[in-house]
Motif scaffolding. Sequence first.
Motif, short mmCIF file in Angstrom:
data_model
loop_
_atom_site.label_atom_id
_atom_site.label_comp_id
_atom_site.label_asym_id
_atom_site.label_seq_id
_atom_site.Cartn_x
_atom_site.Cartn_y
_atom_site.Cartn_z
N LYS A 55 88.94 78.53 62.55
CA LYS A 55 88.62 80.09 62.87
C LYS A 55 87.54 80.23 61.87
O LYS A 55 87.08 79.82 60.79
N ILE A 56 86.64 81.30 62.52
CA ILE A 56 85.74 81.85 61.78
C ILE A 56 86.18 83.20 60.72
O ILE A 56 87.16 83.83 61.22
N PRO A 57 85.62 83.24 59.57
CA PRO A 57 86.40 84.23 58.57
C PRO A 57 86.26 85.68 59.34
O PRO A 57 85.05 86.12 59.77
N GLY A 58 87.38 86.33 59.17
CA GLY A 58 87.52 87.56 59.74
C GLY A 58 87.67 87.68 61.15
O GLY A 58 88.04 88.73 61.61
N GLN A 59 88.12 86.58 61.71
CA GLN A 59 88.30 86.49 63.19
C GLN A 59 89.86 86.79 63.27
O GLN A 59 90.67 86.39 62.47
N ALA A 60 90.28 87.65 64.27
CA ALA A 60 91.78 87.79 64.46
C ALA A 60 92.49 86.57 64.95
O ALA A 60 91.99 85.79 65.47
N ASP A 61 93.82 86.62 64.70
CA ASP A 61 94.57 85.40 64.97
C ASP A 61 94.87 85.10 66.25
O ASP A 61 95.07 84.04 66.69
N SER A 62 94.72 86.39 67.31
CA SER A 62 95.04 86.11 68.54
C SER A 62 93.82 85.96 69.49
O SER A 62 94.08 85.94 70.45
N ALA A 63 92.90 85.85 68.87
CA ALA A 63 91.58 85.61 69.46
C ALA A 63 91.53 84.43 70.30
O ALA A 63 92.08 83.37 69.76
N PRO A 64 91.26 84.37 71.52
CA PRO A 64 91.28 83.16 72.30
C PRO A 64 90.17 82.23 71.88
O PRO A 64 88.99 82.52 71.59
#
Length: 96
Positions: A36-45
């Motif tokens: 994941k990219i830092p700051g990305q939401a856990d639910s992002a597809p």
Amino acid sequence: MQWTSILAIYALFWVMTAFVMLPFGVKTHDEAGIEKIPGQADSAPANFQPGRHALRATFIAAILTGLYVLNYQYGWITAQDLNFFPEPPGSAETSS
């Protein structure tokens, strides 16, 4: 039925189908095993493909619109068929 009415019904079916299909076939970064990219939401597809999503919505909306127009033309299901609460006994006038 006018073609403009059919087009409007198709647009309604398309939007409804697109929203209903949103959660299907989409994985998060954790499920896909991608960093994941830092700051990305856990639910992002991780694998959302809008073109494929729109194509599926187009196909399903066309089928639903076709069924709607055929039902309108041939009257397979009417408003009376959807009356789940019939009148109570004795309330209908009877002729003697």
